[in-house]
Design an enzyme around this catalytic site. Structure first.
Site, PDB file in Angstrom:
ATOM      1  N   HIS A 102       7.902  26.440  23.772  1.00 16.08           N
ATOM      2  CA  HIS A 102       9.147  26.376  24.750  1.00 16.08           C
ATOM      3  C   HIS A 102       9.470  25.114  25.052  1.00 16.08           C
ATOM      4  O   HIS A 102       8.737  24.158  25.241  1.00 16.08           O
ATOM      5  CB  HIS A 102       8.891  27.241  25.805  1.00 16.08           C
ATOM      6  N   ARG A 133       0.818  -1.100   0.078  1.00 17.81           N
ATOM      7  CA  ARG A 133       0.076  -0.015  -0.038  1.00 17.81           C
ATOM      8  C   ARG A 133       0.716   1.133  -0.136  1.00 17.81           C
ATOM      9  O   ARG A 133       0.519   2.192  -0.201  1.00 17.81           O
ATOM     10  CB  ARG A 133      -1.048  -0.078   1.168  1.00 17.81           C
ATOM     11  N   ALA A 134       2.064   1.080   0.069  1.00 21.79           N
ATOM     12  CA  ALA A 134       2.893   2.297   0.294  1.00 21.79           C
ATOM     13  C   ALA A 134       2.946   3.060  -0.989  1.00 21.79           C
ATOM     14  O   ALA A 134       3.514   4.182  -1.222  1.00 21.79           O
ATOM     15  CB  ALA A 134       4.472   2.004   0.931  1.00 21.79           C
ATOM     16  N   HIS A 188      13.745  30.263  24.651  1.00 25.67           N
ATOM     17  CA  HIS A 188      12.619  29.919  24.053  1.00 25.67           C
ATOM     18  C   HIS A 188      12.685  29.081  22.700  1.00 25.67           C
ATOM     19  O   HIS A 188      12.001  28.656  22.005  1.00 25.67           O
ATOM     20  CB  HIS A 188      11.978  31.340  23.806  1.00 25.67           C
ATOM     21  N   HIS A 248      10.028  21.959  26.450  1.00 26.58           N
ATOM     22  CA  HIS A 248       9.681  21.550  27.890  1.00 26.58           C
ATOM     23  C   HIS A 248       9.098  20.252  27.799  1.00 26.58           C
ATOM     24  O   HIS A 248       8.593  19.521  26.825  1.00 26.58           O
ATOM     25  CB  HIS A 248       8.777  22.288  28.600  1.00 26.58           C
ATOM     26  N   GLN A 267       7.014  17.055  30.561  1.00 27.60           N
ATOM     27  CA  GLN A 267       6.116  16.715  31.983  1.00 27.60           C
ATOM     28  C   GLN A 267       6.475  15.366  32.481  1.00 27.60           C
ATOM     29  O   GLN A 267       7.291  14.572  31.853  1.00 27.60           O
ATOM     30  CB  GLN A 267       4.625  16.682  31.382  1.00 27.60           C
ATOM     31  N   GLY A 286      -0.248  18.399  20.341  1.00 33.39           N
ATOM     32  CA  GLY A 286      -1.032  18.725  21.459  1.00 33.39           C
ATOM     33  C   GLY A 286      -0.237  19.917  22.208  1.00 33.39           C
ATOM     34  O   GLY A 286      -0.906  20.162  23.405  1.00 33.39           O
ATOM     35  N   ASN A 338       2.340  21.579  37.911  1.00 33.54           N
ATOM     36  CA  ASN A 338       1.646  22.181  36.925  1.00 33.54           C
ATOM     37  C   ASN A 338       0.406  22.696  37.256  1.00 33.54           C
ATOM     38  O   ASN A 338      -0.211  22.564  38.558  1.00 33.54           O
ATOM     39  CB  ASN A 338       0.900  20.910  36.095  1.00 33.54           C
ATOM     40  N   GLN A 383      -2.255  -0.599  11.784  1.00 35.81           N
ATOM     41  CA  GLN A 383      -1.745  -1.113  10.670  1.00 35.81           C
ATOM     42  C   GLN A 383      -0.910  -0.001   9.922  1.00 35.81           C
ATOM     43  O   GLN A 383      -0.974   1.030  10.461  1.00 35.81           O
ATOM     44  CB  GLN A 383      -3.105  -1.292   9.674  1.00 35.81           C
ATOM     45  N   SER A 441       1.121  22.909  23.922  1.00 36.64           N
ATOM     46  CA  SER A 441       0.265  24.076  24.053  1.00 36.64           C
ATOM     47  C   SER A 441       1.254  25.260  23.951  1.00 36.64           C
ATOM     48  O   SER A 441       0.891  26.423  23.880  1.00 36.64           O
ATOM     49  CB  SER A 441      -0.631  24.076  25.141  1.00 36.64           C
ATOM     50  N   HIS A 462       9.830   4.690  29.761  1.00 30.19           N
ATOM     51  CA  HIS A 462       9.425   3.471  30.682  1.00 30.19           C
ATOM     52  C   HIS A 462      10.234   2.954  31.523  1.00 30.19           C
ATOM     53  O   HIS A 462      11.136   2.212  31.283  1.00 30.19           O
ATOM     54  CB  HIS A 462       8.608   2.617  29.654  1.00 30.19           C
ATOM     55  N   CYS A 486       8.947  31.203  29.703  1.00 28.87           N
ATOM     56  CA  CYS A 486      10.332  31.857  29.655  1.00 28.87           C
ATOM     57  C   CYS A 486      10.607  32.665  30.960  1.00 28.87           C
ATOM     58  O   CYS A 486       9.637  33.049  31.899  1.00 28.87           O
ATOM     59  CB  CYS A 486      10.295  32.957  28.524  1.00 28.87           C
ATOM     60  N   CYS A 519       5.528  34.345  26.422  1.00 24.51           N
ATOM     61  CA  CYS A 519       5.769  32.677  26.806  1.00 24.51           C
ATOM     62  C   CYS A 519       5.611  32.795  28.319  1.00 24.51           C
ATOM     63  O   CYS A 519       6.326  33.140  29.078  1.00 24.51           O
ATOM     64  CB  CYS A 519       6.790  32.324  26.278  1.00 24.51           C
ATOM     65  N   ASN A 579       5.836  16.226  24.676  1.00 22.92           N
ATOM     66  CA  ASN A 579       4.927  16.328  23.461  1.00 22.92           C
ATOM     67  C   ASN A 579       5.526  17.547  22.648  1.00 22.92           C
ATOM     68  O   ASN A 579       5.627  18.722  23.160  1.00 22.92           O
ATOM     69  CB  ASN A 579       3.489  16.698  23.918  1.00 22.92           C
TER      70      ASN A 579
END
Length: 337
Positions: free
Chosen positions: A161, A23-24, A110, A163, A165, A156, A72, A319, A158, A277, A50, A47, A150
């Site tokens: 900068h 399928r590629a 930043h 960073h 979590q 996602g 947080n 898949q 936000s 992990h 900062c 920011c 992330n």
């Protein structure tokens, strides 16, 4: 390697993946994303991460010069959550979950990303991850500490900068529980799942992206995302505190090399979710657990086309079209500087 449709077993989760190499070559007429110009100033007065700027929760970010960790302002988990439970054998089951959520700024600048930072600066991030794992994991009711990042609006994030979590849970999250079960099952025969897996990968050298004396980055045999990678220590280590000074230096090196390759793949600041992990912090020894990091990037064919988990993936099983072997070959061919 198979060129016809086939299944691969994810040894870490026990789940199957469908691979469809043919399928590629199909024409792509799917969604195209806008390419965002991510050039940023060294300091952004708007920011909240900062140094010296106010955060939405009312606190002021201090004038930090290295890494900076804070609770947080809008956490998904709270330590003071009261104990509650609903049912245990009926269709409706609920239980309260305590936890602690923290933010880790990698750098006061930043305009940087992990791959653009110096090795010394990345090493300070590694040391801070270690310190947070030890500190949070020593709390008697914390059973798991997840360090993750992330990167990019597509994943996602936000704030651009640099960073990540740290979330510390009262109970084991789903993915960790699955991996723990698989590693325990394999260890029943006196072996380590990821030690044996890494030995096979090093022998065949089909999916290795880059490596140094202490760490290896590879596209796992069972990768779901197009350019997913797995980072593994060569030695059997269960958590970041097990690493000596030389191994932490090597970890900083491998993280820089992997992220720089990502940025060169499609010529953009590559989005991804990544996380470590480590063994649970439930008071058990967990000799079966092998430290590892997952990189899950969404881009599929270019800077503007991404992989979606829809339809068959949501209703049946993961898949992929581009094989892990081809993905590894592409990543391995890229310059790191």
């Amino acid at each position: 390697m198979f060129t016809a449709p086939h299944r691969r077993l994810n040894r870490l989760t026990g789940e199957w993946l469908l691979v469809s190499p043919h399928r590629a070559t199909r024409p792509w007429q799917g969604q195209v994303e806008d390419v965002v110009d991510e050039r940023r100033p060294e300091y952004d007065p708007s920011c909240y991460l900062c140094p010296g700027n106010d955060r939405a929760g009312g606190a002021t970010t201090p004038e930090y010069t290295s890494t900076y960790v804070f609770d947080n302002d809008f956490p998904a988990l709270r330590p003071e959550t009261p104990a509650e439970q609903l049912g245990d054998d009926g269709p409706l089951v609920m239980e309260s979950e305590r936890g602690i959520c923290r933010v880790l700024c990698f750098s006061p600048r930043h305009d940087l990303s992990l791959g653009e930072m110096s090795l010394d600066a990345i090493r300070r991030v590694v040391d801070t991850w270690n310190d947070q794992y030890v500190q949070l994991g020593s709390i008697d009711w914390i059973r798991y500490v997840l360090v993750f990042e992330n990167r990019g609006a597509m994943m996602g994030a936000s704030n651009p900068h640099p960073h990540g979590q740290i979330w510390a849970n009262e109970r084991l999250p789903n993915e960790v529980a699955r991996e723990l079960h698989q590693q325990q099952m394999y260890a029943a025969n006196g072996q380590c799942l990821l030690c044996d897996y890494l030995a096979v990968e090093l022998k065949h050298d089909e999916r290795i992206v880059c490596a140094n004396e202490h760490f290896v980055a590879l596209v796992p045999f069972w990768a779901t995302w197009p350019f997913e990678t797995l980072v593994l220590p060569r030695a059997h280590q269960g958590a970041l505190p097990d690493l000596d000074a030389g191994e932490r230096d090597a970890l900083a090196d491998i993280l820089r090399r992997v992220t720089r390759r990502y940025d060169r793949l499609f010529g953009v600041a590559f989005p991804y979710s990544t996380g470590w992990h480590q063994r649970p912090t439930d008071g058990e020894a967990h000799p079966e657990w092998h430290l590892h990091a997952h990189f899950y990037p969404p881009l599929l064919r270019s800077a503007t086309i991404r992989k979606f988990m829809v339809g068959y993936e949501l209703l049946a099983q993961p898949q992929r079209d581009i094989t892990p072997e081809n993905a590894a070959q592409l990543l391995r061919s890229l310059p790191e500087d």
